[in-house]
Design a protein around this motif. Structure first.
Motif, mmCIF file in Angstrom:
data_model
loop_
_atom_site.group_PDB
_atom_site.id
_atom_site.type_symbol
_atom_site.label_atom_id
_atom_site.label_comp_id
_atom_site.label_asym_id
_atom_site.label_seq_id
_atom_site.Cartn_x
_atom_site.Cartn_y
_atom_site.Cartn_z
ATOM 1 N N THR A 73 44.173 44.918 53.889
ATOM 2 C CA THR A 73 45.339 45.691 54.053
ATOM 3 C C THR A 73 46.608 45.372 53.244
ATOM 4 O OG1 THR A 73 44.502 46.051 56.214
ATOM 5 C CG2 THR A 73 46.650 46.989 55.808
ATOM 6 N N ASN A 74 47.251 46.414 52.810
ATOM 7 C CA ASN A 74 48.574 45.845 51.932
ATOM 8 C C ASN A 74 48.168 45.059 50.667
ATOM 9 O OD1 ASN A 74 50.006 47.762 53.565
ATOM 10 N ND2 ASN A 74 50.455 46.316 55.148
ATOM 11 N N THR A 75 46.970 45.144 50.310
ATOM 12 C CA THR A 75 46.801 44.119 49.044
ATOM 13 C C THR A 75 46.689 44.998 47.755
ATOM 14 O OG1 THR A 75 44.524 43.965 49.372
ATOM 15 C CG2 THR A 75 46.038 42.328 50.278
ATOM 16 N N VAL A 76 46.689 44.432 46.766
ATOM 17 C CA VAL A 76 46.364 44.923 45.425
ATOM 18 C C VAL A 76 45.443 44.357 44.461
ATOM 19 C CG1 VAL A 76 48.657 46.561 45.362
ATOM 20 C CG2 VAL A 76 48.559 44.316 44.265
ATOM 21 N N SER A 77 44.885 44.899 43.657
ATOM 22 C CA SER A 77 43.756 44.093 42.644
ATOM 23 C C SER A 77 44.616 43.659 41.485
ATOM 24 C CB SER A 77 42.842 45.129 42.296
ATOM 25 O OG SER A 77 43.519 46.127 41.432
ATOM 26 N N PRO A 78 43.682 42.657 40.926
ATOM 27 C CA PRO A 78 44.656 42.050 39.732
ATOM 28 C C PRO A 78 44.910 42.891 38.791
ATOM 29 C CG PRO A 78 42.843 40.478 40.525
ATOM 30 C CD PRO A 78 42.757 41.950 41.293
ATOM 31 N N SER A 79 43.816 43.846 38.553
ATOM 32 C CA SER A 79 43.952 44.580 37.393
ATOM 33 C C SER A 79 45.368 45.711 37.816
ATOM 34 C CB SER A 79 42.591 45.797 37.043
ATOM 35 O OG SER A 79 42.362 46.327 38.357
ATOM 36 N N GLU A 80 45.352 46.210 38.997
ATOM 37 C CA GLU A 80 46.486 47.066 39.228
ATOM 38 C C GLU A 80 47.845 46.507 38.901
ATOM 39 O OE1 GLU A 80 47.868 50.047 42.632
ATOM 40 O OE2 GLU A 80 45.996 49.165 42.834
ATOM 41 N N GLU A 81 47.892 45.226 39.279
ATOM 42 C CA GLU A 81 49.285 44.467 39.050
ATOM 43 C C GLU A 81 49.401 44.088 37.635
ATOM 44 O OE1 GLU A 81 49.885 41.010 41.585
ATOM 45 O OE2 GLU A 81 50.861 42.255 43.098
ATOM 46 N N TYR A 82 48.321 43.903 36.877
ATOM 47 C CA TYR A 82 48.414 43.649 35.289
ATOM 48 C C TYR A 82 49.138 45.122 34.618
ATOM 49 C CZ TYR A 82 47.052 42.758 30.578
ATOM 50 O OH TYR A 82 47.067 42.635 29.347
ATOM 51 N N TRP A 83 48.685 46.164 35.212
ATOM 52 C CA TRP A 83 48.881 47.408 34.589
ATOM 53 C C TRP A 83 50.390 47.617 34.884
ATOM 54 C CZ3 TRP A 83 48.919 51.365 31.375
ATOM 55 C CH2 TRP A 83 49.427 52.693 31.647
ATOM 56 N N SER A 84 50.716 47.631 36.382
ATOM 57 C CA SER A 84 52.027 47.985 36.711
ATOM 58 C C SER A 84 53.255 46.919 36.542
ATOM 59 C CB SER A 84 51.996 48.519 38.180
ATOM 60 O OG SER A 84 51.617 47.436 38.871
ATOM 61 N N VAL B 37 43.099 50.840 35.430
ATOM 62 C CA VAL B 37 43.068 50.196 36.527
ATOM 63 C C VAL B 37 41.660 50.044 37.001
ATOM 64 C CG1 VAL B 37 43.671 49.999 39.019
ATOM 65 C CG2 VAL B 37 45.331 50.651 37.394
ATOM 66 N N VAL B 38 41.017 51.148 37.304
ATOM 67 C CA VAL B 38 39.720 50.928 37.940
ATOM 68 C C VAL B 38 38.671 50.726 36.790
ATOM 69 C CG1 VAL B 38 37.941 52.306 38.738
ATOM 70 C CG2 VAL B 38 40.216 52.974 39.461
ATOM 71 N N TYR B 39 38.517 51.121 35.579
ATOM 72 C CA TYR B 39 37.611 50.607 34.574
ATOM 73 C C TYR B 39 38.094 49.351 34.092
ATOM 74 C CZ TYR B 39 33.608 53.323 33.409
ATOM 75 O OH TYR B 39 32.449 53.867 33.525
ATOM 76 N N PRO B 40 39.257 48.988 33.886
ATOM 77 C CA PRO B 40 39.277 47.393 33.605
ATOM 78 C C PRO B 40 38.730 46.347 34.659
ATOM 79 C CG PRO B 40 41.364 48.683 32.922
ATOM 80 C CD PRO B 40 40.334 49.651 33.851
ATOM 81 N N GLN B 41 38.932 46.904 36.048
ATOM 82 C CA GLN B 41 38.593 46.094 36.915
ATOM 83 C C GLN B 41 37.015 45.839 37.142
ATOM 84 O OE1 GLN B 41 40.284 44.036 39.047
ATOM 85 N NE2 GLN B 41 38.355 43.420 40.166
ATOM 86 N N ALA B 42 36.523 47.155 36.585
ATOM 87 C CA ALA B 42 34.935 47.361 36.603
ATOM 88 C C ALA B 42 34.348 46.294 35.596
ATOM 89 C CB ALA B 42 34.582 48.718 36.335
#
Length: 636
Positions: free
Chosen positions: A183-194, A368-373
């Motif tokens: 809960t209330n966490t974000v993925s590394p790829s999302e933080e890298y993007w934003s 976000v999604v595909y870089p994480q994939a």
């Protein structure tokens, strides 16, 4: 003004504005007007159309719109809009371009009163080209970031990460021993993007964009440089480039699709993608999004199709090409959706959350999604590089079409001055659009990109397409338009096309336009709500393209003589030199209407003298006979 010295001295002196492209140093015995340039082969045109239509929208926009509009339910309005609006208008644009061999501005010789429609088209294309190239810049950024042994968005612990960052590899390992609270966490790829690529934390909103991100600025400069090199030589060189850029993405897409569907939990995403949630169909937003997806993906209303077709030979079978490109484009969108949603299903399985909570809805889906994939696959930098190289090729040939549309439109208006300097003029356009796009490279640039994305080609694009349909069918005349296609292709359009052009396409888009205005929803990006002034600015972008139409009308009326009604009537009629660009293709009502035309019926004289009637020449005879019969009936 007298015609230039380069024109034949045997031809009578004519006003410069009346001289058509075919009368400027053109070889009348050739099928192609050389001064304008043409495709070197028929496959060039088909692949260019596929490359233009199959773009970032199929991978980035279509899954994003399906994801936010009820998954599989989105396919219902998508195919309905494809049949009612997409295919018929696609064929109409190709027909107008190929018949006249003119760009989006000059083609309005068909009815000079409505030349403002062409001006509105160019404005829309220019706005789209600004932010579309910024997306290509993001792709280049990720492409270079993939040239490493360890992808930078694979783990937490970097300077841009926050305490909320949670590595999904840790989740997978932790679930085996004890549940991990995500809960209330974000993925590394999302933080890298934003936080790293966009550095959006440096901006408080659209009114305070912050500093320019120089790495993004350099990527944008590189993307404009690549685009300029693509359009430098015109369609002759770009027609060969698309043999790679239009086919290579399919290879990568199939590879990614196969890898995606073999992931554990992929069926969850595919089921979410295919299961129609019909309650979403009651929302006007879903139908508007479907119509706009058709316009974006097929490029309808942007002038690119018309521009490409204008470089065809007169008898190219665009009827066949229409169905190949439109259906192929739809299939590609669906395949891309499978590739995206299979990964969403896998990620939802890993996180133990529903599919619709895996990724935030936004333009960053592909970033976000595909870089994480990619980080979940062996040889992740290799897969990441291939994926973003695919996006690069998808985006470049679409962007090339946008730029070719702008350049062709203006050079066709001023052929004597700009065609010899086309390379320099293209450079000026690229530099101008690059400078206007610099605000997109700031820390708050994503807010501006969303604003452009939402408003640049919204209701303004619909108004342009509706007006085009009405002018061609009502002002120019459905009967005459079908006769032009008969002259060009050897057969008339069937009742399906005529019904769509006359009623279904304009009526459907008119209903969508009204519904969109009544059910207007402000723009947003994540939790950020745009201020009122930004909404007004966005609406003005759409209104400005619509205002081009009445402005063009006023200019056209002022150029005519007589009473107001007489001026309107004269301005609404086709120009004297409207029709096929080559004299040998001008029969019936188009005979001897070109400046410097020497023969009353060049094709007929040729046939009677030399014989050998072909199928197209036989069609010309039929068209002439049909016109003569109508004239006799009107005199009785």
């Amino acid at each position: 003004l007298p015609s230039p010295i380069s024109c034949s001295l045997l031809q009578p002196v004519t006003p410069e504005l009346l001289v058509s492209p075919s009368s400027q140093d053109g070889d009348l015995g050739s099928e192609c007007p050389e001064d304008r340039g043409n495709w070197t082969g028929r496959l060039d045109f088909l692949l260019s159309c596929i490359g233009y239509c199959v773009g970032l929208g199929n991978v980035w926009r279509f899954p994003y719109r399906a994801y936010t509009n009820g998954g599989g339910a989105f396919l219902v309005p998508y195919f309905i809009m494809l049949a009612i609006c997409g295919i018929p208008i696609f064929f109409m644009e190709l027909s107008l371009g190929q018949f006249s061999s003119l760009g989006p501005l000059a083609v309005w010789k068909i009815s000079p009163l409505f030349k403002g429609v062409g001006m509105g088209t160019i404005l829309i294309v220019s706005l789209v080209a600004i932010y579309y190239n910024m997306i290509i810049a993001y792709v280049l950024f990720y492409l270079f970031a993939s040239l490493t042994s360890d992808l930078p968005w694979q783990h937490c612990g970097n300077w841009w990460n926050t305490d909320l960052c949670l590595d999904h590899h840790v989740i997978k390992a932790g679930n085996a021993t004890f549940p991990v609270n995500i809960t209330n966490t974000v993925s590394p790829s999302e933080e890298y993007w934003s936080r790293y690529v966009l550095h959006i934390q440096g901006s408080s909103g659209i009114g305070n964009p912050g500093r320019i991100r120089w790495n993004l600025c350099l990527c944008l400069l590189l993307s404009w440089t690549i685009v300029y090199l693509c359009i430098l030589k015109g369609v002759k060189s770009s027609g060969k480039v698309v043999y790679f850029t239009a086919t290579f993405p399919y290879l990568i897409l199939v590879m990614l699709l196969i890898r995606g569907v073999t992931l554990e939990g992929a069926w969850k995403g595919i089921r979410f993608y295919l299961t129609p949630q019909f309650d979403h169909l009651l929302s006007s937003k879903v139908w508007i999004e479907a119509a706009l997806q058709i316009f974006y993906s097929l490029g309808v209303g942007f002038g690119g199709l018309l521009t490409f077709a204008s470089y065809n030979t007169f008898h190219q079978n665009i009827y066949r090409d229409t169905f190949i490109v439109t259906l192929g484009n739809a299939i590609t969108s669906i395949l891309a959706g499978f590739a995206i949603f299979s990964v969403l299903g896998y990620m939802s399985q890993e996180l133990g959350v529903p599919v619709n909570q895996v990724a935030k809805a936004g333009p960053g889906l592909a970033f976000v999604v595909y870089p994480q994939a990619m980080t979940m696959l062996p040889l992740s930098p290799f897969w990441s590089f291939l994926f973003f190289f695919m996006l690069l090729t998808l985006g470049l040939d679409s962007q090339f079409a946008f730029m070719e549309t702008i350049v062709t439109a203006v050079t066709d208006e001023f052929p004597y001055y700009l065609r010899p300097k086309k390379a320099s003029f293209s450079a000026v356009i690229c530099i101008a659009l690059f400078l206007m796009g610099l605000i997109l490279t700031t820390e708050g640039g994503m807010y501006w990109l969303v604003l452009l994305d939402d408003y640049s080609a919204g209701f303004g694009l619909m108004v342009v397409v509706i007006t085009t349909c009405l002018v061609v069918t009502r002002v120019y005349g459905m009967k005459r338009f079908c006769r032009d296609i008969h002259m060009m292709l050897g057969f008339k359009p069937g009742p399906y096309f005529r019904a769509c052009w006359m009623v279904l396409s304009p009526a459907t888009m008119m209903a969508l336009l009204v519904y969109n205005i009544v059910k207007y929803q402000p723009s947003e990006y994540g939790s950020y709500r745009f201020p009122a002034w930004a909404e007004v600015l966005g609406i003005l972008m759409g209104v400005l393209s619509c205002l081009m139409i009445p402005v063009g009308m006023v200019v056209a009326v002022l150029r005519e003589e007589g009473t107001l009604w007489e001026r309107i009537q004269q301005a609404s009629r086709p120009a004297m030199d409207w029709g096929p660009s080559l004299e040998e293709n001008r029969t019936g009502m188009y005979v001897a209407s070109l400046a410097g035309s020497q023969s009353p019926k060049p094709l007929m004289v040729h046939m009677r003298k030399y014989g050998g009637i072909t199928s197209y020449e036989n069609t010309a005879i039929e068209v002439d006979r049909e016109i003569e019969e109508e004239e006799e009936e009107s005199m009785m």
